[in-house]
Design a protein around this motif. Sequence first.
Motif, short mmCIF file in Angstrom:
data_model
loop_
_atom_site.label_atom_id
_atom_site.label_comp_id
_atom_site.label_asym_id
_atom_site.label_seq_id
_atom_site.Cartn_x
_atom_site.Cartn_y
_atom_site.Cartn_z
N SER A 1 76.92 46.08 52.95
CA SER A 1 76.68 46.43 54.36
C SER A 1 75.83 47.70 54.40
CB SER A 1 78.01 46.69 55.07
OG SER A 1 78.60 47.88 54.58
N PRO A 2 75.12 47.94 55.50
CA PRO A 2 74.30 49.15 55.60
C PRO A 2 75.12 50.44 55.40
CG PRO A 2 73.68 47.61 57.32
CD PRO A 2 74.92 47.05 56.64
N SER A 3 76.33 50.47 55.91
CA SER A 3 77.14 51.69 55.75
C SER A 3 77.54 51.90 54.28
CB SER A 3 78.38 51.65 56.64
OG SER A 3 79.23 50.59 56.28
N HIS A 4 77.84 50.82 53.57
CA HIS A 4 78.19 50.95 52.15
C HIS A 4 76.97 51.37 51.32
CE1 HIS A 4 82.09 48.39 52.42
NE2 HIS A 4 82.27 49.65 52.77
N ARG A 5 75.80 50.79 51.63
CA ARG A 5 74.58 51.22 50.94
C ARG A 5 74.32 52.70 51.19
NH1 ARG A 5 72.44 46.35 52.71
NH2 ARG A 5 71.34 47.38 54.40
N ALA A 6 74.53 53.13 52.41
CA ALA A 6 74.27 54.53 52.77
C ALA A 6 75.18 55.49 52.01
CB ALA A 6 74.43 54.72 54.27
N VAL A 7 76.46 55.16 51.93
CA VAL A 7 77.39 56.07 51.25
C VAL A 7 77.10 56.11 49.74
CG1 VAL A 7 79.36 54.53 50.86
CG2 VAL A 7 79.75 56.93 51.32
N ILE A 8 76.71 55.00 49.15
CA ILE A 8 76.34 55.00 47.73
C ILE A 8 75.07 55.81 47.53
CG2 ILE A 8 75.45 53.56 45.85
CD1 ILE A 8 77.51 51.46 46.64
N ARG A 9 74.08 55.63 48.40
CA ARG A 9 72.84 56.39 48.29
C ARG A 9 73.11 57.90 48.38
NH1 ARG A 9 70.30 54.45 52.39
NH2 ARG A 9 70.96 56.09 53.80
N GLU A 10 73.89 58.29 49.36
CA GLU A 10 74.18 59.72 49.55
C GLU A 10 74.93 60.31 48.34
OE1 GLU A 10 73.40 61.85 52.14
OE2 GLU A 10 72.16 60.24 52.95
N ALA A 11 75.94 59.61 47.87
CA ALA A 11 76.78 60.14 46.79
C ALA A 11 76.13 60.04 45.42
CB ALA A 11 78.13 59.43 46.78
N HIS A 12 75.59 58.89 45.10
CA HIS A 12 75.12 58.67 43.73
C HIS A 12 73.65 58.96 43.51
CE1 HIS A 12 78.85 57.25 42.01
NE2 HIS A 12 79.09 56.73 43.19
N TYR A 13 72.83 58.67 44.48
CA TYR A 13 71.40 58.89 44.29
C TYR A 13 70.96 60.26 44.76
CZ TYR A 13 71.06 54.02 43.01
OH TYR A 13 71.22 52.82 42.37
N LEU A 14 71.62 60.81 45.80
CA LEU A 14 71.25 62.12 46.31
C LEU A 14 72.20 63.21 45.82
CD1 LEU A 14 70.26 61.16 49.96
CD2 LEU A 14 68.78 61.41 47.95
N GLY A 15 73.30 62.82 45.19
CA GLY A 15 74.22 63.78 44.58
C GLY A 15 75.04 64.59 45.57
N ARG A 16 75.24 64.08 46.76
CA ARG A 16 76.01 64.80 47.76
C ARG A 16 77.50 64.56 47.54
NH1 ARG A 16 74.15 63.94 53.41
NH2 ARG A 16 75.06 66.00 53.66
N THR A 17 78.31 65.55 47.89
CA THR A 17 79.76 65.41 47.75
C THR A 17 80.32 64.62 48.93
OG1 THR A 17 80.27 67.41 49.02
CG2 THR A 17 79.88 67.67 46.62
N THR A 18 81.54 64.12 48.75
CA THR A 18 82.16 63.39 49.86
C THR A 18 82.38 64.33 51.04
OG1 THR A 18 84.35 63.73 48.88
CG2 THR A 18 83.25 61.62 48.42
N GLU B 1 78.47 65.45 57.70
CA GLU B 1 77.29 64.89 58.36
C GLU B 1 77.67 63.74 59.29
OE1 GLU B 1 73.56 62.26 57.03
OE2 GLU B 1 73.70 64.20 56.01
N LEU B 2 78.62 62.92 58.84
CA LEU B 2 79.02 61.74 59.63
C LEU B 2 80.12 62.05 60.65
CD1 LEU B 2 79.08 59.07 56.77
CD2 LEU B 2 77.27 59.48 58.45
N ASN B 3 80.63 63.29 60.59
CA ASN B 3 81.71 63.70 61.48
C ASN B 3 82.96 62.82 61.33
OD1 ASN B 3 82.78 65.51 63.35
ND2 ASN B 3 82.26 64.20 65.08
N VAL B 4 83.30 62.58 60.06
CA VAL B 4 84.52 61.85 59.71
C VAL B 4 85.26 62.66 58.66
CG1 VAL B 4 83.56 59.57 60.24
CG2 VAL B 4 83.38 60.47 57.92
N THR B 5 86.45 62.23 58.30
CA THR B 5 87.20 62.97 57.28
C THR B 5 86.71 62.62 55.87
OG1 THR B 5 88.90 61.28 57.00
CG2 THR B 5 89.27 62.94 58.72
N ASP B 6 87.01 63.50 54.95
CA ASP B 6 86.68 63.28 53.55
C ASP B 6 87.35 62.00 53.04
OD1 ASP B 6 85.41 64.40 51.11
OD2 ASP B 6 87.49 64.55 50.40
N ALA B 7 88.57 61.75 53.51
CA ALA B 7 89.30 60.55 53.09
C ALA B 7 88.58 59.27 53.51
CB ALA B 7 90.72 60.56 53.66
N VAL B 8 87.97 59.29 54.68
CA VAL B 8 87.23 58.11 55.15
C VAL B 8 86.04 57.84 54.24
CG1 VAL B 8 85.75 57.23 57.01
CG2 VAL B 8 87.94 58.29 57.55
N VAL B 9 85.32 58.90 53.87
CA VAL B 9 84.16 58.74 52.99
C VAL B 9 84.61 58.25 51.62
CG1 VAL B 9 82.24 59.92 51.84
CG2 VAL B 9 82.79 60.45 54.22
#
Length: 85
Positions: free
Chosen positions: A38-55, A61-69
């Motif tokens: 899904s687009p949201s799953h691709r986005a979270v993988i891109r942010e975490a693994h390809y851009l090296g951002r933390t949860t 950025e998404l205005n959600v909890t760390d647990a959700v990410v």
Amino acid sequence: MTTGAEAGRPRRIDASRADQMATPFDRKLVSEALKQLSPSHRAVIREAHYLGRTTGQIAAELNVTDAVVKRELHTALHTLRRTLM
């Protein structure tokens, strides 16, 4: 020759070296598997693994909890692994 401390330990390969070793076929398989997420799953993988951002950074950025990410990332990676098997 390895010393006693090194014997039996698997060698670690850093991510950049692993990327260099990936074949074009491997990259194509991963690319196709990512397209099936899904687009949201691709986005979270891109942010975490390809851009090296933390949860935490992604959550802020998404205005959600760390647990959700973390849950979304776990689900996305699980789905990706299943697709690649």
